[in-house]
Design a protein around this motif. Structure first.
Motif, PDB file in Angstrom:
ATOM      1  N   SER A  84       0.469  -3.900 -10.775  1.00  0.00           N
ATOM      2  CA  SER A  84      -0.637  -4.732 -10.028  1.00  0.00           C
ATOM      3  C   SER A  84      -2.208  -4.535 -10.362  1.00  0.00           C
ATOM      4  CB  SER A  84      -0.533  -4.834  -8.724  1.00  0.00           C
ATOM      5  OG  SER A  84       0.193  -3.805  -8.170  1.00  0.00           O
ATOM      6  N   SER A  85      -1.852  -2.842 -11.207  1.00  0.00           N
ATOM      7  CA  SER A  85      -2.693  -2.964 -11.443  1.00  0.00           C
ATOM      8  C   SER A  85      -4.058  -2.895 -12.574  1.00  0.00           C
ATOM      9  CB  SER A  85      -3.076  -1.662 -12.185  1.00  0.00           C
ATOM     10  OG  SER A  85      -0.995  -0.742 -12.716  1.00  0.00           O
ATOM     11  N   ASP A 187      -5.870  -6.782  -2.112  1.00  0.00           N
ATOM     12  CA  ASP A 187      -4.308  -5.651  -2.663  1.00  0.00           C
ATOM     13  C   ASP A 187      -3.120  -5.499  -1.856  1.00  0.00           C
ATOM     14  OD1 ASP A 187      -2.681  -3.632  -3.954  1.00  0.00           O
ATOM     15  OD2 ASP A 187      -3.830  -2.693  -4.877  1.00  0.00           O
ATOM     16  N   TYR A 190       1.436  -3.336  -0.547  1.00  0.00           N
ATOM     17  CA  TYR A 190       3.032  -2.448   0.267  1.00  0.00           C
ATOM     18  C   TYR A 190       3.098  -3.722   1.189  1.00  0.00           C
ATOM     19  CZ  TYR A 190       1.049   1.623  -1.428  1.00  0.00           C
ATOM     20  OH  TYR A 190       1.156   1.962  -2.891  1.00  0.00           O
ATOM     21  N   SER A 217       5.515  -2.771  -8.025  1.00  0.00           N
ATOM     22  CA  SER A 217       6.243  -1.329  -7.797  1.00  0.00           C
ATOM     23  C   SER A 217       6.315  -0.675  -6.317  1.00  0.00           C
ATOM     24  CB  SER A 217       5.290  -0.734  -8.084  1.00  0.00           C
ATOM     25  OG  SER A 217       4.660  -0.917 -10.061  1.00  0.00           O
TER      26      SER A 217
HETATM   27  C1  LIG Z   1      -2.916  -0.370  -3.612  1.00  0.00           C
HETATM   28  C2  LIG Z   1      -2.218   0.096  -4.669  1.00  0.00           C
HETATM   29  N1  LIG Z   1      -2.934  -1.366  -5.350  1.00  0.00           N
HETATM   30  C3  LIG Z   1      -1.811  -0.705  -6.954  1.00  0.00           C
HETATM   31  C4  LIG Z   1      -1.425   0.025  -7.682  1.00  0.00           C
HETATM   32  C5  LIG Z   1      -0.305  -0.100  -8.635  1.00  0.00           C
HETATM   33  O1  LIG Z   1       0.479  -0.083  -8.505  1.00  0.00           O
HETATM   34  P1  LIG Z   1       1.363  -0.795 -10.120  1.00  0.00           P
HETATM   35  O2  LIG Z   1       0.338  -1.523 -11.433  1.00  0.00           O
HETATM   36  O3  LIG Z   1       2.402  -0.049 -10.832  1.00  0.00           O
HETATM   37  O4  LIG Z   1       1.827  -1.923 -10.104  1.00  0.00           O
HETATM   38  C6  LIG Z   1      -0.922   0.955  -6.669  1.00  0.00           C
HETATM   39  C7  LIG Z   1      -0.274   1.886  -7.057  1.00  0.00           C
HETATM   40  O5  LIG Z   1      -0.139   3.585  -6.256  1.00  0.00           O
HETATM   41  C8  LIG Z   1      -1.277   1.149  -5.171  1.00  0.00           C
HETATM   42  O6  LIG Z   1      -0.823   1.794  -4.111  1.00  0.00           O
END
Ligand SMILES: Cc1ncc(COP(=O)(O)O)c(C=O)c1O
Length: 377
Positions: A84-85, A187, A190, A217
């Protein structure tokens, strides 16, 4: 583009695989590949998958599965990303131009804070209030949004507070975006990691200019797959796909297939039930630990995520406290400073029980030393 350091990620990247006990994570204990694949036939078949390029915006099968989780969305509403990043990055890169105003919920996973500023926006904070159970005041949102607002950025459920946006706040976001003709960037990584209570409602489906970010994630316990996604209007998703050509091209072949398995409706529910069971069990341990410290800590119980966000009553800066924990006890947690809030700690509650308890014991040991005035403080 000049970027500010993304302090939390920088610290995690540096230390999370070096410390003996990592309590800086916000997701649950990851699922082993064998468990995800399940039966022997599937494991055997997986070994024959080629290390090939995959469909760069996500296979049609995966996009269809993701779309089915968002009302009447279709596969062309979905772009699959590396975590998601990356989804957040693509959204910010596409939406934010120099001189824009962005209203952003705080405290927050600080990626979009850094990106929006890096791309030249003026960021107007929308503060969650601890006294209101980490909700924002809808009047604050009204005051922050104007015709110049390009996007309203929310994190729901929120990291680091673990709060879920209330119905009044949700309506306020939708109304404000409609009035200002602004984008909503939500976003929701969670979503599905609620400790108790109903599943969080996505912001998708009401306001046309909405981009939802999610991924595997956190709620799904599969961070190593690096699978995230964006859901949005097809034309915008097509534009974001062209941006994706300049970043990572596409998700890996293996992860796309594994994501299809994880998101099969029955498997998905089983994974989310696993997450909820871990959160419930571990939160009980952590809450007991917190209570045992009397007035040293105060906090609002998190509604979602494998995190507790604690305010501590000690005269020590949060980065200093976390650095001492790291150096003297080999435990990693996140200082409130990383969210612009000294005096707080974010502790991850997702790991296996013994490991978690050992980490909490080590935090105790340092707190006792600090209270007794020993060590370097
Ligand atoms: C709110 C939120 N968005 C995005 C991410 C990124 O997650 P990822 O790239 O592992 O999906 C995190 C990671 O801690 C997060 O807390």
């Amino acid at each position: 583009m000049k970027i500010e350091p993304f302090e939390m990620e920088r610290m995690q990247s540096t230390w999370e695989n070096v410390v003996e006990i990592n309590l800086s994570e916000s997701g649950v204990e990851p699922i082993p590949l064998r468990e995800l694949l399940g039966d022997a036939g599937r494991i055997e078949a997986f070994l024959d998958y080629p290390a090939a390029y995959s469909q760069s915006n996500g296979t049609p099968e995966l996009r269809a599965t993701i779309a089915s989780m968002y009302g009447d969305a279709a596969p062309d509403h979905v772009l699959v990303t590396n975590g998601s990043s990356e989804a957040n990055f693509l959204a910010a890169w596409h939406l934010v131009e120099k001189g824009d105003e962005v209203v952003l919920m705080l405290p927050n996973y600080m990626q979009l804070w850094g990106l929006a500023r890096g791309f030249g926006a003026t960021v107007k904070p929308l503060r969650l209030r601890e006294g209101a159970g980490w909700q924002f005041d809808p009047e604050d949102l009204k005051a922050a949004v104007s015709k110049r607002t390009k996007a309203i950025v929310v994190c729901n459920p929120d990291n680091p507070t673990g709060s879920i946006m209330g119905a009044e706040q949700r309506k306020a976001v939708l109304d404000a975006a409609e009035d200002a003709d602004a984008w909503i960037l939500s976003d929701e990584v969670y979503l599905g990691a609620e400790r108790e209570g109903p599943r969080t409602e996505t912001l998708w489906g009401t306001h046309d200019k909405t981009l939802v970010v999610n991924g595997l994630s956190k709620a799904y316990g599969l961070p190593g797959l690096r699978i995230g996604w964006l859901v949005g209007p097809p034309r915008t998703i097509a534009a974001l796909w062209s941006h994706h050509d300049y970043t990572t091209i596409g998700p890996t072949y293996f992860s796309d297939r594994l994501a299809q398995i994880a998101l099969e409706p029955r498997r998905r529910e089983a994974i989310l039930a696993r997450t909820r069971a871990i959160l419930g069990r571990n939160y009980a341990l952590v809450a007991k630990w917190i209570d045992a410290h009397g007035s040293l800590f105060s906090y609002v119980p998190p509604q979602a995520g494998a995190i507790v966000y604690l305010r501590y009553a000690l005269r020590i800066n949060s980065t200093e406290l976390v650095t001492r924990l790291l150096k003297e006890k080999s435990v990693l947690v996140v200082p409130g400073d990383h969210f612009g809030m000294d005096g707080y700690l974010r502790i991850g509650t997702g790991p296996e029980e013994d490991y978690l308890l050992r980490g909490l014991d080590r935090i105790d040991a340092l707190l006792r030393e600090i209270k007794a005035g020993r060590g370097k403080a």
